[in-house]
Design a protein around this motif. Structure first.
Motif, PDB file in Angstrom:
ATOM      1  N   ARG A  10      38.013  -6.342  -9.204  1.00 40.93           N
ATOM      2  CA  ARG A  10      38.595  -7.586  -9.706  1.00 40.93           C
ATOM      3  C   ARG A  10      38.499  -8.599  -8.588  1.00 40.93           C
ATOM      4  NH1 ARG A  10      39.965 -11.917 -11.606  1.00 40.93           N
ATOM      5  NH2 ARG A  10      41.967 -12.410 -12.537  1.00 40.93           N
ATOM      6  N   LYS A  11      37.912  -9.764  -8.855  1.00 40.75           N
ATOM      7  CA  LYS A  11      37.648 -10.791  -7.848  1.00 40.75           C
ATOM      8  C   LYS A  11      36.891 -10.141  -6.690  1.00 40.75           C
ATOM      9  CE  LYS A  11      41.342 -14.069  -8.910  1.00 40.75           C
ATOM     10  NZ  LYS A  11      42.456 -14.821  -8.334  1.00 40.75           N
ATOM     11  N   THR A  12      37.489 -10.071  -5.493  1.00 37.92           N
ATOM     12  CA  THR A  12      36.778  -9.432  -4.377  1.00 37.92           C
ATOM     13  C   THR A  12      37.378  -8.070  -4.022  1.00 37.92           C
ATOM     14  OG1 THR A  12      38.140 -10.654  -2.800  1.00 37.92           O
ATOM     15  CG2 THR A  12      36.008 -11.619  -3.361  1.00 37.92           C
ATOM     16  N   VAL A  63      44.357   6.385  -4.328  1.00 34.73           N
ATOM     17  CA  VAL A  63      43.547   5.171  -4.431  1.00 34.73           C
ATOM     18  C   VAL A  63      43.228   4.638  -3.041  1.00 34.73           C
ATOM     19  CG1 VAL A  63      43.451   2.823  -5.336  1.00 34.73           C
ATOM     20  CG2 VAL A  63      44.695   4.557  -6.599  1.00 34.73           C
ATOM     21  N   ASN A  64      41.977   4.242  -2.857  1.00 36.68           N
ATOM     22  CA  ASN A  64      41.578   3.472  -1.684  1.00 36.68           C
ATOM     23  C   ASN A  64      41.210   2.095  -2.204  1.00 36.68           C
ATOM     24  OD1 ASN A  64      41.784   5.633   0.127  1.00 36.68           O
ATOM     25  ND2 ASN A  64      39.740   6.342  -0.408  1.00 36.68           N
ATOM     26  N   VAL A  65      41.902   1.065  -1.737  1.00 37.00           N
ATOM     27  CA  VAL A  65      41.626  -0.288  -2.223  1.00 37.00           C
ATOM     28  C   VAL A  65      41.428  -1.215  -1.031  1.00 37.00           C
ATOM     29  CG1 VAL A  65      44.061  -0.956  -2.457  1.00 37.00           C
ATOM     30  CG2 VAL A  65      42.361  -2.057  -3.883  1.00 37.00           C
ATOM     31  N   ALA A  66      40.449  -2.105  -1.160  1.00 28.96           N
ATOM     32  CA  ALA A  66      40.140  -3.034  -0.072  1.00 28.96           C
ATOM     33  C   ALA A  66      39.727  -4.381  -0.649  1.00 28.96           C
ATOM     34  CB  ALA A  66      39.010  -2.473   0.786  1.00 28.96           C
ATOM     35  N   GLY A  67      39.983  -5.435   0.121  1.00 29.39           N
ATOM     36  CA  GLY A  67      39.543  -6.774  -0.255  1.00 29.39           C
ATOM     37  C   GLY A  67      40.493  -7.479  -1.197  1.00 29.39           C
ATOM     38  N   GLY A  68      40.436  -8.800  -1.177  1.00 26.92           N
ATOM     39  CA  GLY A  68      41.213  -9.609  -2.108  1.00 26.92           C
ATOM     40  C   GLY A  68      42.695  -9.633  -1.791  1.00 26.92           C
ATOM     41  N   GLY A  69      43.470 -10.153  -2.733  1.00 25.41           N
ATOM     42  CA  GLY A  69      44.924 -10.244  -2.591  1.00 25.41           C
ATOM     43  C   GLY A  69      45.616  -9.163  -3.393  1.00 25.41           C
ATOM     44  N   ASN A  71      47.350  -9.236  -6.245  1.00 30.22           N
ATOM     45  CA  ASN A  71      47.156  -9.253  -7.698  1.00 30.22           C
ATOM     46  C   ASN A  71      45.776  -8.704  -8.062  1.00 30.22           C
ATOM     47  OD1 ASN A  71      48.425 -10.176 -10.270  1.00 30.22           O
ATOM     48  ND2 ASN A  71      46.481 -11.249 -10.411  1.00 30.22           N
ATOM     49  N   GLY A  72      44.752  -9.134  -7.340  1.00 32.63           N
ATOM     50  CA  GLY A  72      43.401  -8.625  -7.571  1.00 32.63           C
ATOM     51  C   GLY A  72      43.317  -7.130  -7.333  1.00 32.63           C
ATOM     52  N   GLN A  73      44.024  -6.653  -6.299  1.00 37.81           N
ATOM     53  CA  GLN A  73      44.032  -5.227  -5.995  1.00 37.81           C
ATOM     54  C   GLN A  73      44.717  -4.440  -7.100  1.00 37.81           C
ATOM     55  OE1 GLN A  73      45.638  -4.627  -2.037  1.00 37.81           O
ATOM     56  NE2 GLN A  73      43.676  -5.140  -1.088  1.00 37.81           N
ATOM     57  N   ALA A  74      45.850  -4.955  -7.606  1.00 32.28           N
ATOM     58  CA  ALA A  74      46.578  -4.281  -8.690  1.00 32.28           C
ATOM     59  C   ALA A  74      45.710  -4.174  -9.937  1.00 32.28           C
ATOM     60  CB  ALA A  74      47.869  -5.016  -9.001  1.00 32.28           C
ATOM     61  N   GLU A  75      45.000  -5.243 -10.270  1.00 32.43           N
ATOM     62  CA  GLU A  75      44.157  -5.232 -11.469  1.00 32.43           C
ATOM     63  C   GLU A  75      42.917  -4.366 -11.276  1.00 32.43           C
ATOM     64  OE1 GLU A  75      43.609  -9.077 -13.285  1.00 32.43           O
ATOM     65  OE2 GLU A  75      45.737  -9.549 -13.089  1.00 32.43           O
ATOM     66  N   ALA A  76      42.406  -4.285 -10.052  1.00 27.72           N
ATOM     67  CA  ALA A  76      41.272  -3.403  -9.763  1.00 27.72           C
ATOM     68  C   ALA A  76      41.695  -1.943  -9.915  1.00 27.72           C
ATOM     69  CB  ALA A  76      40.752  -3.654  -8.350  1.00 27.72           C
ATOM     70  N   ILE A  77      42.894  -1.620  -9.443  1.00 30.72           N
ATOM     71  CA  ILE A  77      43.433  -0.256  -9.582  1.00 30.72           C
ATOM     72  C   ILE A  77      43.632   0.072 -11.056  1.00 30.72           C
ATOM     73  CG2 ILE A  77      45.461   1.188  -9.127  1.00 30.72           C
ATOM     74  CD1 ILE A  77      45.700  -0.379  -6.418  1.00 30.72           C
ATOM     75  N   ARG A  78      44.156  -0.885 -11.819  1.00 35.56           N
ATOM     76  CA  ARG A  78      44.378  -0.682 -13.256  1.00 35.56           C
ATOM     77  C   ARG A  78      43.074  -0.345 -13.978  1.00 35.56           C
ATOM     78  NH1 ARG A  78      46.885  -5.573 -16.719  1.00 35.56           N
ATOM     79  NH2 ARG A  78      44.810  -6.417 -16.382  1.00 35.56           N
ATOM     80  N   LEU A  79      42.001  -1.072 -13.659  1.00 29.87           N
ATOM     81  CA  LEU A  79      40.700  -0.801 -14.279  1.00 29.87           C
ATOM     82  C   LEU A  79      40.188   0.574 -13.870  1.00 29.87           C
ATOM     83  CD1 LEU A  79      38.252  -1.735 -15.959  1.00 29.87           C
ATOM     84  CD2 LEU A  79      37.351  -2.784 -13.890  1.00 29.87           C
ATOM     85  N   GLY A  80      40.348   0.920 -12.591  1.00 31.27           N
ATOM     86  CA  GLY A  80      39.908   2.232 -12.109  1.00 31.27           C
ATOM     87  C   GLY A  80      40.644   3.369 -12.788  1.00 31.27           C
ATOM     88  N   ILE A  81      41.951   3.241 -12.952  1.00 27.84           N
ATOM     89  CA  ILE A  81      42.760   4.268 -13.624  1.00 27.84           C
ATOM     90  C   ILE A  81      42.329   4.395 -15.083  1.00 27.84           C
ATOM     91  CG2 ILE A  81      45.086   4.840 -14.433  1.00 27.84           C
ATOM     92  CD1 ILE A  81      46.139   3.549 -11.813  1.00 27.84           C
ATOM     93  N   SER A  82      42.110   3.261 -15.745  1.00 30.89           N
ATOM     94  CA  SER A  82      41.680   3.278 -17.151  1.00 30.89           C
ATOM     95  C   SER A  82      40.354   4.011 -17.301  1.00 30.89           C
ATOM     96  CB  SER A  82      41.542   1.856 -17.681  1.00 30.89           C
ATOM     97  OG  SER A  82      42.765   1.171 -17.612  1.00 30.89           O
ATOM     98  N   MET A 108      35.056 -15.074 -10.927  1.00 34.80           N
ATOM     99  CA  MET A 108      35.019 -15.066  -9.470  1.00 34.80           C
ATOM    100  C   MET A 108      35.269 -16.494  -8.982  1.00 34.80           C
ATOM    101  SD  MET A 108      34.334 -11.956  -8.475  1.00 34.80           S
ATOM    102  CE  MET A 108      33.504 -11.856  -6.918  1.00 34.80           C
ATOM    103  N   VAL A 109      35.587 -16.638  -7.705  1.00 39.88           N
ATOM    104  CA  VAL A 109      35.814 -17.962  -7.124  1.00 39.88           C
ATOM    105  C   VAL A 109      34.478 -18.694  -7.051  1.00 39.88           C
ATOM    106  CG1 VAL A 109      36.586 -19.202  -5.070  1.00 39.88           C
ATOM    107  CG2 VAL A 109      37.773 -17.142  -5.790  1.00 39.88           C
ATOM    108  N   GLU A 110      34.489 -19.943  -7.506  1.00 35.66           N
ATOM    109  CA  GLU A 110      33.268 -20.750  -7.484  1.00 35.66           C
ATOM    110  C   GLU A 110      32.993 -21.215  -6.057  1.00 35.66           C
ATOM    111  OE1 GLU A 110      31.774 -24.839  -9.695  1.00 35.66           O
ATOM    112  OE2 GLU A 110      33.273 -23.595 -10.692  1.00 35.66           O
ATOM    113  N   ARG A 111      31.727 -21.261  -5.697  1.00 35.88           N
ATOM    114  CA  ARG A 111      31.390 -21.616  -4.312  1.00 35.88           C
ATOM    115  C   ARG A 111      31.578 -23.101  -4.047  1.00 35.88           C
ATOM    116  NH1 ARG A 111      26.906 -23.590  -2.114  1.00 35.88           N
ATOM    117  NH2 ARG A 111      25.317 -24.530  -3.440  1.00 35.88           N
ATOM    118  N   LYS A 112      31.834 -23.420  -2.785  1.00 34.83           N
ATOM    119  CA  LYS A 112      31.952 -24.805  -2.344  1.00 34.83           C
ATOM    120  C   LYS A 112      30.554 -25.399  -2.233  1.00 34.83           C
ATOM    121  CE  LYS A 112      33.107 -27.643   1.595  1.00 34.83           C
ATOM    122  NZ  LYS A 112      31.833 -28.350   1.453  1.00 34.83           N
ATOM    123  N   LYS A 113      30.385 -26.633  -2.720  1.00 32.50           N
ATOM    124  CA  LYS A 113      29.081 -27.298  -2.667  1.00 32.50           C
ATOM    125  C   LYS A 113      29.028 -28.265  -1.485  1.00 32.50           C
ATOM    126  CE  LYS A 113      29.047 -25.842  -7.037  1.00 32.50           C
ATOM    127  NZ  LYS A 113      30.251 -25.296  -7.655  1.00 32.50           N
TER     128      LYS A 113
END
Length: 128
Positions: A10-12, A63-69, A71-82, A108-113
């Motif tokens: 989720r995100k990063t 769970v091993n989780v890395a990157g992001g904040g 909320n993103g980590q919680a949602e990444a874990i949720r998808l992994g468990i599912s 995802m976060v849009e890049r700076k132009k």
């Protein structure tokens, strides 16, 4: 049943989830999930796949989780468990898919132009 592993993103954030038969112990980065996520809303997100499938307390999770904040980590874990639960039993797929837990959120976060302060924000326009 051996160890079932799945990946959630989720995100990063990237979460590697290892699911095994047990008593419901959840460990995230070698810490208890209630210590890792002190906010009740985030704990609820992590528990959501178990509550929907009535399997709370039947599996141990590491769970091993890395990157992001957090909320993103919680949602990444949720998808992994599912994904891991579906690997254990295909019957859960329809329940989890109906709640949208089997879909990887592509936002995802849009890049700076160049020539702009942020992704979409522009500098103040000066006519003369």
């Amino acid at each position: 049943m051996e160890v079932v592993n799945a990946l959630g993103r989720r995100k990063t954030s990237v979460a590697r989830v290892y699911l095994m038969k047990g008593t419901g112990k959840m460990t995230i980065n070698k810490r208890d999930y209630k210590e890792f996520f002190p906010v009740a809303i985030l704990q609820g997100k992590v528990e959501q796949p178990f509550n929907l499938t009535d399997t709370l307390g039947q599996y141990d999770i590491k769970v091993n989780v890395a990157g992001g904040g957090i909320n993103g980590q919680a949602e990444a874990i949720r998808l992994g468990i599912s994904r891991a639960l579906v690997e254990v039993s295909g019957d859960f797929k329809t329940l989890l898919k109906a709640e949208g837990l089997m879909t990887r959120d592509p936002r995802m976060v849009e890049r700076k132009k160049p020539g702009q302060p942020k992704a979409r924000k522009k500098f103040q326009f000066s006519k003369r």
